[in-house]
Design an enzyme around this catalytic site. Structure first.
Site, PDB file in Angstrom:
ATOM      1  N   HIS A 111     -53.440 -88.918 -68.175  1.00 47.21           N
ATOM      2  CA  HIS A 111     -54.027 -90.256 -68.322  1.00 47.21           C
ATOM      3  C   HIS A 111     -52.938 -91.308 -68.446  1.00 47.21           C
ATOM      4  O   HIS A 111     -51.926 -91.098 -69.116  1.00 47.21           O
ATOM      5  CB  HIS A 111     -54.925 -90.288 -69.561  1.00 47.21           C
ATOM      6  CG  HIS A 111     -55.828 -91.477 -69.632  1.00 47.21           C
ATOM      7  ND1 HIS A 111     -55.376 -92.737 -69.951  1.00 47.21           N
ATOM      8  CD2 HIS A 111     -57.165 -91.599 -69.418  1.00 47.21           C
ATOM      9  CE1 HIS A 111     -56.393 -93.587 -69.947  1.00 47.21           C
ATOM     10  NE2 HIS A 111     -57.490 -92.919 -69.622  1.00 47.21           N
ATOM     11  N   HIS A 135     -59.722 -99.165 -74.412  1.00 44.16           N
ATOM     12  CA  HIS A 135     -58.285 -98.946 -74.256  1.00 44.16           C
ATOM     13  C   HIS A 135     -57.446 -99.748 -75.246  1.00 44.16           C
ATOM     14  O   HIS A 135     -56.285-100.046 -74.995  1.00 44.16           O
ATOM     15  CB  HIS A 135     -57.874 -99.222 -72.811  1.00 44.16           C
ATOM     16  CG  HIS A 135     -58.499 -98.246 -71.862  1.00 44.16           C
ATOM     17  ND1 HIS A 135     -58.083 -96.941 -71.767  1.00 44.16           N
ATOM     18  CD2 HIS A 135     -59.557 -98.370 -71.026  1.00 44.16           C
ATOM     19  CE1 HIS A 135     -58.836 -96.311 -70.878  1.00 44.16           C
ATOM     20  NE2 HIS A 135     -59.744 -97.152 -70.424  1.00 44.16           N
TER      21      HIS A 135
END
Length: 573
Positions: free
Chosen positions: A225, A326
């Site tokens: 990621h 995020h």
């Protein structure tokens, strides 16, 4: 032989060859292609005055040990990416699918399929007016809350694939369970949850040892990621370990293009099998042209359900989603720019078109991290309907039905995620020998709200009425856990998937796991060509200024629908 009208037959035994079924309030119609029950006039059916009686459709002497079925689903319409749209009896024994065909008593009935013998050991589900699908697999799950399992089962999802350790910031953004201790705790935790699990380890390491120890601790694959650095070096290292240990790798690429562009990431894959998450890019990944990955034969592309289908409000809700997931701050200009770079109306619209063409092969949820875990089956069927209305019939569809299109979208949430993860030999389709994870739907609620969800051949989840009522149907009716969700039956009807390395090192005994533990396999040989009904390899161009997407030279766009089927009619909220 006595004849009855087609209408009377449908009333008694449900539709048969040539009959069509409308799916919910959509414009999608499926037509039964084959009837696997051999002959008409000898149907097996449960109920008062019906044929599933001793000496009639029920064999007198066969024991369960000798092969008598545990459960038969009679006269059901099967919609399955492998089987197609067929009419059949489906037999289940010892938690596995025995087969599809004609069930009953071969002593009194013609054409009974080998292995589908019913008797004193057999219970029944009347499938005459129901649709049967394989249990869905959500291939993109942030394990943020255990209550996700309830929402997933309520939309027919029976397998979760992802990672995390709960509502911590890392899990809110990344689907990985990082390191041996976290993996052990999660493997212990999911023991009490009535759904299959695969847990991804953290693939962000250029060192080999931290990757191997996660596989030996029970990770079933890796996720790389960007929040932890999706650099070419990291990707290469992770894929090298995956090749050696036969596990899948999922990747969320570098939105900011700091360590390279989409071409550099594709080069780092070096022709090796890799699963690209949210391949359109609104969920993250190389801006603005991540979509180019769908044209590579080694890349297994998926996207997530918040932008499927692309509706009039899809773009508006994405900014806040990205900021929360995020760990971004709306007061910091660079954080705002990061979020805005991922929201591109043109590529989001093209995502639906590419799904309809079979270029994007899978749909996941991105649960609680931009997506909705209880809507994966739903969004797949909604997208199929929206694309039919916008683009018309597919070339592969026969006149008068939408079978191919429906099966294409079913494959995106069943067999293709299973193949990608290395568990396609166990789940993902309605085939002999596979685990009996099955979902029964009333046609009016297809894709929205299942009637029954079976795990390992036993009902785990159902739309159930008041337990104190005189019947199962009085209000209030809502989803409740059933017997497969309790006691040690839960462990016998749910699977924990792990790497072969963990399996061989006795991970179940080391951690005291009581669930079925099975190893993944065959992940490194899977390519786009293996994606059932979704293997198209287009040439993709993305205009860097307008973000317009061309597929084989043609602008891929449709107008976002103003209304969507299977939506407000079915929900109070």
């Amino acid at each position: 032989m006595t004849q009855i009208s087609r209408q009377q037959y449908a009333d008694l035994y449900g539709p048969t060859i040539g009959d069509k079924i409308r799916l919910g309030d959509s414009d999608l119609y499926v037509e039964i292609e084959k009837d696997l029950r051999a002959t008409y006039g000898d149907e097996l059916q449960y109920g008062g005055g019906k044929t599933l009686r001793d000496g009639m459709g029920s064999e007198n002497f066969l024991t369960q040990e000798a092969g008598c079925l545990d459960l038969v689903i009679t006269n059901v319409t099967v919609i399955d990416a492998i089987q197609g749209v067929v009419k059949a009896d489906v037999g289940i024994r010892n938690g596995r699918i025995v087969g599809l065909g004609k069930a009953g008593n071969p002593s009194t009935m013609d054409g009974v399929t080998r292995g589908l013998v019913t008797g004193a050991s057999t219970d029944a589900i009347s499938g005459e007016h129901l649709i049967l699908t394989a249990g869905g697999m959500d291939t993109h799950v942030h394990y943020i809350a255990p209550q996700q399992v309830e929402a997933a089962l309520s939309n027919g999802i029976t397998t979760l694939w992802g990672g995390g350790i709960g509502p911590v910031d890392g899990t809110n953004g990344v689907t990985t369970t990082n390191g041996p201790w976290n993996l052990e705790m999660m493997l212990r935790s999911i023991e009490g949850l009535p759904i299959n699990f695969g847990i991804q380890g953290k693939g962000n390491s250029t060192g080999i040892a931290p990757l191997i120890e996660q596989l030996e601790a029970g990770a079933a694959g890796f996720k790389v990621h960007e929040d932890y650095g999706a650099t070419p070096a990291t990707i290469r290292a992770c894929l090298s370990v995956a090749d050696e240990y036969d596990v899948s790798v999922a990747v969320h690429t570098d939105t900011l293009n700091e360590s390279g562009y989409v071409e550099d990431t594709i080069a780092a894959f070096d022709g090796r099998s890799v699963h690209t998450y949210h391949s359109e890019g609104a969920g993250g990944g190389h801006a603005p042209d991540l979509l180019k990955v769908v044209g590579q034969n080694n890349i297994l592309p998926s996207s997530t359900n918040p932008t499927l289908p692309c509706g009039k409000n899809s773009v508006a809700e994405l900014f806040d989603m990205i900021m929360v997931c995020h760990n971004l701050n709306p007061r910091i200009p660079s954080d705002v720019a990061f979020a805005e770079s991922r929201v591109r109306a043109e590529t989001i619209v093209a995502e639906s078109v590419l799904h309809d063409m079979g270029a994007i092969s899978m749909i996941g949820s991105d649960s609680q991290a931009m997506g909705r875990i209880g809507e994966t089956y739903l969004r797949a069927i909604q997208t199929a309907d929206a694309m039919k209305k916008a683009r018309g019939p597919l070339p592969e569809d026969a006149p008068g039905n939408d079978n191919f299109r429906v099966l294409r979208y079913i494959a995106k949430v069943t067999i293709n995620p299973a193949l990608t993860a290395g568990v396609g030999d166990v789940i993902g389709s309605i085939e002999s020998g596979k685990f009996a994870d099955l979902v029964l739907w009333e046609p009016a609620f297809f894709g929205v709200k299942p009637k029954l969800v079976l795990k390992g051949g036993l009902v785990a989840w159902a739309n159930m009425g008041d337990p104190n009522a005189s019947l199962p149907t009085p209000q209030p009716m809502y989803y409740r856990p059933m017997f497969a969700a309790y006691g040690s039956a839960l462990q016998k009807t749910s699977i924990t998937f792990v790497s072969r390395a963990a399996y061989d090192k006795g991970v179940a005994d080391r951690f005291g796991l009581q669930r079925l533990v099975m190893p993944v396999s065959g992940t490194r040989v899977i390519g786009k060509a293996h994606m059932v009904r979704n293997s198209y390899l287009p040439n993709i161009e993305v205009d860097p200024q307008t973000f317009a997407v061309k597929v084989d030279g043609v602008h891929a766009t449709v107008k976002p629908p103003q209304s969507i089927s299977l939506n407000q009619l079915y929900f109070f909220s």
